[in-house]
Design a protein around this motif. Structure first.
Motif, PDB file in Angstrom:
ATOM      1  N   VAL A  10      50.216   3.311  84.274  1.00 28.53           N
ATOM      2  CA  VAL A  10      51.237   2.785  83.368  1.00 28.53           C
ATOM      3  C   VAL A  10      52.491   2.409  84.157  1.00 28.53           C
ATOM      4  O   VAL A  10      53.095   1.363  83.930  1.00 28.53           O
ATOM      5  N   PHE A  13      51.900  -0.670  86.052  1.00 25.93           N
ATOM      6  CA  PHE A  13      51.945  -1.805  85.138  1.00 25.93           C
ATOM      7  C   PHE A  13      53.390  -2.210  84.871  1.00 25.93           C
ATOM      8  O   PHE A  13      53.745  -3.387  84.943  1.00 25.93           O
ATOM      9  N   ILE A  44      41.405  -0.366  85.175  1.00 21.77           N
ATOM     10  CA  ILE A  44      41.333  -0.410  83.704  1.00 21.77           C
ATOM     11  C   ILE A  44      39.993  -1.025  83.290  1.00 21.77           C
ATOM     12  O   ILE A  44      39.383  -0.612  82.315  1.00 21.77           O
ATOM     13  N   ILE A 118      46.158   0.810  78.217  1.00 24.23           N
ATOM     14  CA  ILE A 118      47.477   1.036  78.820  1.00 24.23           C
ATOM     15  C   ILE A 118      48.403   1.713  77.817  1.00 24.23           C
ATOM     16  O   ILE A 118      49.129   2.648  78.164  1.00 24.23           O
TER      17      ILE A 118
END
Length: 187
Positions: A10, A13, A44, A118
């Motif tokens: 996360v 990201f 992912i 996510i």
């Protein structure tokens, strides 16, 4: 190639927009193909996740909502209601699907399933024990948030290269200037 140095997918990201506070931040998710690559490189999804311009727009919106929640958490502020709603709504959709194959595990996902994964990881991160370990890099130009699992929680930057090296080099130059200043005045 994308960079994964923050200790949690996360946070990596969120880090796809680099140097957020500078006049010209660097956007890493520049196309549907770059989003597809990020999904694959982050783990992912294992294969290609065909992404559209709309998926890219959704991804950037989710990223920014997550960033708002993280920043609020770091400052002990209340969460932004719209950001919270976006993350929770995205988490309600089906996530990436792990499958067992004759050669091992494989994760397949549409872009929307990957974004749901996510969002779910965001909820686990911000609602779990690692939330207390989140820090923002101390290098002023960097806005990466990372999980500080160092002994005593004393880590100051997202990664040694480049941030730690730059912070240490700047500190060294400042010390050197201070130590040379009295010598220059004495002459």
């Amino acid at each position: 190639m994308h960079v994964f140095k923050c200790g949690h997918p996360v946070l990596d990201f969120v880090g796809t927009l680099r140097a957020r506070r500078t006049a010209e931040p660097t956007e890493v998710l520049t196309s549907p193909e770059s989003l597809n690559a990020w999904f694959r490189e982050s783990g992912i999804a294992d294969g290609d996740t065909p992404c559209t311009p709309a998926d890219l727009e959704d991804a950037v919106a989710l990223r920014e909502a997550i960033y708002l929640l993280i920043v609020a958490g770091l400052a002990d502020d209340a969460y932004d209601a719209d950001a919270l709603m976006l993350v929770n709504d995205r988490a309600r959709t089906p996530s990436a699907i792990p499958q067992l194959t004759p050669t091992g595990r494989r994760i397949e996902a549409t872009a929307q399933q990957a974004l749901s994964s996510i969002a779910r990881q965001t909820i686990q991160l911000l609602g779990g024990p690692d939330a207390a370990l989140l820090k923002e890099c101390s290098r002023p130009e960097c806005t990466q948030v990372y999980v500080d699992r160092s002994h005593g929680g004393r880590r100051e930057w997202c990664a040694m290269d480049p941030c730690g090296n730059r912070v240490k080099a700047a500190a060294y130059r400042a010390r050197k200037r201070r130590s040379e200043a009295p010598t220059a005045q004495a002459h």
